[in-house]
Design a protein around this motif. Sequence first.
Motif, PDB file in Angstrom:
ATOM      1  N   TYR A 335       0.831  -1.207   0.000  1.00 24.87           N
ATOM      2  CA  TYR A 335       0.000   0.000   0.000  1.00 24.87           C
ATOM      3  C   TYR A 335       0.867   1.259   0.000  1.00 24.87           C
ATOM      4  O   TYR A 335       0.684   2.156  -0.836  1.00 24.87           O
ATOM      5  N   TYR A 336       1.806   1.341   0.917  1.00 21.65           N
ATOM      6  CA  TYR A 336       2.609   2.560   1.028  1.00 21.65           C
ATOM      7  C   TYR A 336       3.633   2.674  -0.087  1.00 21.65           C
ATOM      8  O   TYR A 336       4.009   3.787  -0.476  1.00 21.65           O
ATOM      9  N   ARG A 337       4.091   1.564  -0.648  1.00 23.25           N
ATOM     10  CA  ARG A 337       4.982   1.638  -1.815  1.00 23.25           C
ATOM     11  C   ARG A 337       4.274   2.338  -2.966  1.00 23.25           C
ATOM     12  O   ARG A 337       4.841   3.232  -3.609  1.00 23.25           O
ATOM     13  N   GLU A 338       3.020   1.946  -3.219  1.00 19.06           N
ATOM     14  CA  GLU A 338       2.281   2.598  -4.299  1.00 19.06           C
ATOM     15  C   GLU A 338       1.989   4.051  -3.953  1.00 19.06           C
ATOM     16  O   GLU A 338       2.101   4.941  -4.813  1.00 19.06           O
ATOM     17  N   LEU A 339       1.622   4.325  -2.723  1.00 20.36           N
ATOM     18  CA  LEU A 339       1.278   5.695  -2.336  1.00 20.36           C
ATOM     19  C   LEU A 339       2.490   6.617  -2.463  1.00 20.36           C
ATOM     20  O   LEU A 339       2.390   7.724  -3.025  1.00 20.36           O
ATOM     21  N   LEU A 340       3.654   6.175  -1.995  1.00 19.73           N
ATOM     22  CA  LEU A 340       4.829   7.039  -1.989  1.00 19.73           C
ATOM     23  C   LEU A 340       5.513   7.134  -3.348  1.00 19.73           C
ATOM     24  O   LEU A 340       6.104   8.176  -3.673  1.00 19.73           O
ATOM     25  N   THR A 341       5.456   6.062  -4.154  1.00 19.71           N
ATOM     26  CA  THR A 341       6.105   6.115  -5.465  1.00 19.71           C
ATOM     27  C   THR A 341       5.145   6.489  -6.588  1.00 19.71           C
ATOM     28  O   THR A 341       5.580   7.029  -7.607  1.00 19.71           O
ATOM     29  N   GLY A 342       3.852   6.220  -6.398  1.00 21.41           N
ATOM     30  CA  GLY A 342       2.878   6.529  -7.446  1.00 21.41           C
ATOM     31  C   GLY A 342       2.195   7.860  -7.268  1.00 21.41           C
ATOM     32  O   GLY A 342       1.697   8.453  -8.231  1.00 21.41           O
ATOM     33  N   SER A 343       2.136   8.358  -6.033  1.00 18.11           N
ATOM     34  CA  SER A 343       1.515   9.657  -5.745  1.00 18.11           C
ATOM     35  C   SER A 343       2.458  10.470  -4.846  1.00 18.11           C
ATOM     36  O   SER A 343       2.145  10.746  -3.680  1.00 18.11           O
ATOM     37  N   PRO A 344       3.637  10.833  -5.348  1.00 17.84           N
ATOM     38  CA  PRO A 344       4.634  11.505  -4.507  1.00 17.84           C
ATOM     39  C   PRO A 344       4.158  12.836  -3.948  1.00 17.84           C
ATOM     40  O   PRO A 344       4.680  13.286  -2.925  1.00 17.84           O
ATOM     41  N   GLU A 345       3.162  13.444  -4.590  1.00 13.89           N
ATOM     42  CA  GLU A 345       2.626  14.700  -4.065  1.00 13.89           C
ATOM     43  C   GLU A 345       1.931  14.513  -2.726  1.00 13.89           C
ATOM     44  O   GLU A 345       1.720  15.493  -1.986  1.00 13.89           O
ATOM     45  N   ARG A 346       1.592  13.287  -2.384  1.00 13.67           N
ATOM     46  CA  ARG A 346       0.947  12.999  -1.113  1.00 13.67           C
ATOM     47  C   ARG A 346       1.951  12.550  -0.053  1.00 13.67           C
ATOM     48  O   ARG A 346       1.556  12.238   1.075  1.00 13.67           O
ATOM     49  N   ALA A 347       3.212  12.461  -0.427  1.00 14.53           N
ATOM     50  CA  ALA A 347       4.232  11.904   0.462  1.00 14.53           C
ATOM     51  C   ALA A 347       5.156  12.995   0.981  1.00 14.53           C
ATOM     52  O   ALA A 347       5.392  14.019   0.325  1.00 14.53           O
ATOM     53  N   MET A 349       8.181  11.788   2.383  1.00 12.37           N
ATOM     54  CA  MET A 349       9.384  10.988   2.604  1.00 12.37           C
ATOM     55  C   MET A 349       9.639  10.150   1.365  1.00 12.37           C
ATOM     56  O   MET A 349       8.693   9.687   0.716  1.00 12.37           O
ATOM     57  N   GLU A 350      10.906   9.974   1.030  1.00 11.76           N
ATOM     58  CA  GLU A 350      11.264   9.101  -0.089  1.00 11.76           C
ATOM     59  C   GLU A 350      10.951   7.648   0.256  1.00 11.76           C
ATOM     60  O   GLU A 350      11.122   7.216   1.407  1.00 11.76           O
ATOM     61  N   TRP A 351      10.494   6.904  -0.746  1.00 15.18           N
ATOM     62  CA  TRP A 351      10.121   5.514  -0.507  1.00 15.18           C
ATOM     63  C   TRP A 351      11.288   4.691   0.033  1.00 15.18           C
ATOM     64  O   TRP A 351      11.126   3.880   0.950  1.00 15.18           O
ATOM     65  N   GLU A 352      12.493   4.886  -0.495  1.00 10.12           N
ATOM     66  CA  GLU A 352      13.625   4.080  -0.066  1.00 10.12           C
ATOM     67  C   GLU A 352      13.916   4.289   1.420  1.00 10.12           C
ATOM     68  O   GLU A 352      14.260   3.342   2.143  1.00 10.12           O
ATOM     69  N   VAL A 353      13.780   5.530   1.867  1.00 17.62           N
ATOM     70  CA  VAL A 353      13.991   5.827   3.283  1.00 17.62           C
ATOM     71  C   VAL A 353      12.905   5.162   4.122  1.00 17.62           C
ATOM     72  O   VAL A 353      13.176   4.515   5.141  1.00 17.62           O
ATOM     73  N   PHE A 354      11.658   5.326   3.672  1.00 19.32           N
ATOM     74  CA  PHE A 354      10.528   4.717   4.386  1.00 19.32           C
ATOM     75  C   PHE A 354      10.684   3.211   4.448  1.00 19.32           C
ATOM     76  O   PHE A 354      10.540   2.596   5.516  1.00 19.32           O
ATOM     77  N   ALA A 355      10.955   2.585   3.306  1.00 17.64           N
ATOM     78  CA  ALA A 355      10.990   1.126   3.228  1.00 17.64           C
ATOM     79  C   ALA A 355      12.071   0.539   4.124  1.00 17.64           C
ATOM     80  O   ALA A 355      11.862  -0.508   4.765  1.00 17.64           O
ATOM     81  N   ALA A 356      13.252   1.186   4.187  1.00 18.65           N
ATOM     82  CA  ALA A 356      14.335   0.666   5.014  1.00 18.65           C
ATOM     83  C   ALA A 356      13.954   0.688   6.491  1.00 18.65           C
ATOM     84  O   ALA A 356      14.233  -0.269   7.229  1.00 18.65           O
ATOM     85  N   ARG A 357      13.302   1.738   6.929  1.00 17.17           N
ATOM     86  CA  ARG A 357      12.903   1.831   8.328  1.00 17.17           C
ATOM     87  C   ARG A 357      11.706   0.920   8.623  1.00 17.17           C
ATOM     88  O   ARG A 357      11.637   0.281   9.675  1.00 17.17           O
ATOM     89  N   SER A 373       2.947   8.414   9.887  1.00 15.62           N
ATOM     90  CA  SER A 373       2.505   9.808  10.063  1.00 15.62           C
ATOM     91  C   SER A 373       3.515  10.773   9.476  1.00 15.62           C
ATOM     92  O   SER A 373       3.140  11.802   8.890  1.00 15.62           O
ATOM     93  N   ALA A 374       4.806  10.464   9.639  1.00 15.19           N
ATOM     94  CA  ALA A 374       5.837  11.340   9.094  1.00 15.19           C
ATOM     95  C   ALA A 374       5.895  11.264   7.570  1.00 15.19           C
ATOM     96  O   ALA A 374       6.172  12.264   6.897  1.00 15.19           O
ATOM     97  N   ALA A 375       5.623  10.090   7.008  1.00 18.88           N
ATOM     98  CA  ALA A 375       5.731   9.898   5.552  1.00 18.88           C
ATOM     99  C   ALA A 375       4.493  10.339   4.801  1.00 18.88           C
ATOM    100  O   ALA A 375       4.573  10.777   3.647  1.00 18.88           O
ATOM    101  N   VAL A 376       3.319  10.197   5.455  1.00 13.33           N
ATOM    102  CA  VAL A 376       2.035  10.508   4.793  1.00 13.33           C
ATOM    103  C   VAL A 376       1.281  11.485   5.690  1.00 13.33           C
ATOM    104  O   VAL A 376       0.606  11.075   6.639  1.00 13.33           O
ATOM    105  N   PRO A 377       1.376  12.775   5.411  1.00 12.46           N
ATOM    106  CA  PRO A 377       0.746  13.763   6.292  1.00 12.46           C
ATOM    107  C   PRO A 377      -0.773  13.638   6.394  1.00 12.46           C
ATOM    108  O   PRO A 377      -1.343  13.946   7.443  1.00 12.46           O
ATOM    109  N   GLU A 378      -1.421  13.202   5.335  1.00  8.40           N
ATOM    110  CA  GLU A 378      -2.890  13.133   5.338  1.00  8.40           C
ATOM    111  C   GLU A 378      -3.340  11.872   6.078  1.00  8.40           C
ATOM    112  O   GLU A 378      -3.197  10.751   5.579  1.00  8.40           O
ATOM    113  N   ALA A 379      -3.904  12.065   7.273  1.00  9.77           N
ATOM    114  CA  ALA A 379      -4.273  10.927   8.115  1.00  9.77           C
ATOM    115  C   ALA A 379      -5.301  10.022   7.454  1.00  9.77           C
ATOM    116  O   ALA A 379      -5.322   8.814   7.705  1.00  9.77           O
ATOM    117  N   GLY A 380      -6.151  10.583   6.598  1.00 14.55           N
ATOM    118  CA  GLY A 380      -7.165   9.782   5.934  1.00 14.55           C
ATOM    119  C   GLY A 380      -6.598   8.747   4.981  1.00 14.55           C
ATOM    120  O   GLY A 380      -7.308   7.831   4.568  1.00 14.55           O
TER     121      GLY A 380
END
Length: 640
Positions: A335-347, A349-357, A373-380
């Motif tokens: 889910y978050y891989r697609e959100l961070l790499t497919g919709s970067p305007e909503r992210a 944090m870089e996906w590689e940073v997120f994925a490693a942690r 919360s840090a990677a995806v500001p929109e709680a919804g």
Amino acid sequence: MPANVPAVVFIGGGPRTAGLLERIAANRPDVFAGPLRIHVVEPHVPGSGRIWRYDQNPGLLLNSMAADITMFTDESVDCEGPAVPGPGLAEWAAGVLDASIIDVPDFPRPLWKQLRTLTGSTFPTRQLQSQYLEWFFRRASRSLGRSVTVHRTTAVGIAAADGGGHVVELATGRTLHADIVVWALGHTDSRPDAVSARFADFAARHGGYHAAPSYTTDVDYSPIAPGQDVIVSGMGLAFVDLLALLMEGRGGRFQETSDGGLRYLPSGREPRLWAGSRRGVPYHSKISAGLRGQVPGPLRFFTAAAADALLLQHGELDFREHLWPLIAKEAGHWYYRELLTGSPERAAMEWEVFAARYAEMDWYSGERADLVSAAVPEAGLHLDLERLDQPFDGLRFAGHQEVQDAVAGYIEHDLALRDSPDHPETLALFLALLHVYMEVGRVVPPERLNARSQQLIHGWWHGFFSFVDSGPPPRRLRQMLALHRAGLLQFLGPGLEVTLDEATGTFRATSRQSDVSVTATALVEARLPSTSAARSLNPALASLHESGLGSEQQLLRSDGMHSTGKLLVSAQHHVVDANGEPQATLFGIGPGTSGWGAGAFARPNTNAAPFRENDALARTILGVARDIAVVSEPAAAGRN
């Protein structure tokens, strides 16, 4: 044929048997190339069988797009037998149209119209699917030469034969000798359980109407009068079919509106439905978005290696404690891989940073929640699987209108997420759960799960997966909203309870989360009957259970032994008898067995579980047939 030719009898001739026949043909050169005598016992047209038969309402649809349907074991399938590529439903339809596929019947005009308008994103009718499945069965049968005989009747009994093998009794009075029997029926009917029997008795005594759990298209709804109030228990796929039959099926029609919605134009013959369920909402819509981000790879967290490590540590696994956190983490990863790499305007944090942690964190940890919360500001946009499963958990509705607004708003929000190009992360979640669902039975042997977990897998996990991934086409949910606006569909909310009012002779529906109460003289239990070999209305299954050749799966819980109702089979699909012994020449596969049910057809190029199961079982059957032929040859020679 010579006396030593092994005879295999399939009980059921639907798509599962068709897939097994194809795998038997593909594996014969490698396992047993000798002659076979194969009997298929099926009262309906073989290939489609009862559930997918042509003879049903033409308005009933599949809940899969044409591009997502194939019967062929392609190169993606991890199995011992050879891949045999072939057209999925969409390619088959194109082949029929351009005459590259000609071994089809002369279709009626409505089917030709469907063929011409079919695209990969079309949700086809079950009538069209029936023709694809029947074509595949004929193709699989031809690949076995003259070995296959179809008996258009019902098997009514299975008994052990003197001297070995089994005798299969047919409704025609004929009997078939079987060296090998394969129970391959899909969903079968059962005698009502105690609750449904009480509802039926109540309706009969008070002149009301009750439809017990059944395959929707086989129920007689004609006693339901126009304008009559009907309580509906269940909002899954059977409910979707019920709406089609009682609304458009009675002459109403939907009209497109200028804002892209639908308006329902009633015929005046429709009843008024009051629908509720445990969740209080319908299954999620299928998804029209395509992935925009990084291409998904293999499963990373829910893997055989992870399960093996847990087994070494614990010996026996608990689904909730050990497996579900891995499944949730896998779903979140997709889910978050697609959100961070497919919709970067909503992210943020870089996906590689997120994925490693993310990889170092447990799903149910505060650190993981903080990272999201840090990677995806929109709680919804945060993935909450518990809220997804129980969308109204903890809510209390003040009255009828609040329930209506909440359920209708939920459906509208679901369509906004799933029937638009703006939220491809919903497709990533869909695909993650699909891949996990296909892997559960292979990653963790059922016997290594505790009893509670085996029930959870067949119960809650299957239900959750179906709720999220096996929902109807988006248009069906738009139709629900149109019917609601037309006053023909009202919502009862979550936690539905149905009680009986002897004084008034009416069913009463209430919700544990509101003060809504509705009475009606008609009740429809919109779901398939629960599996029960002991209560089966199928005579052959009842015969298996009553004779002791088959048994129901029993699970030991803290309060004693409990039956799942499923026909007990071993990991290799051998039917287990009443003494707990797997039978070498009696097999069972499909949703009515304790084996991992994974459907009969699947998406192409997904290493689909039903195709893996079909290949393994086909090789087992051929191995048994080979052994039978070897043993029989000396006896046959002696007689000569």
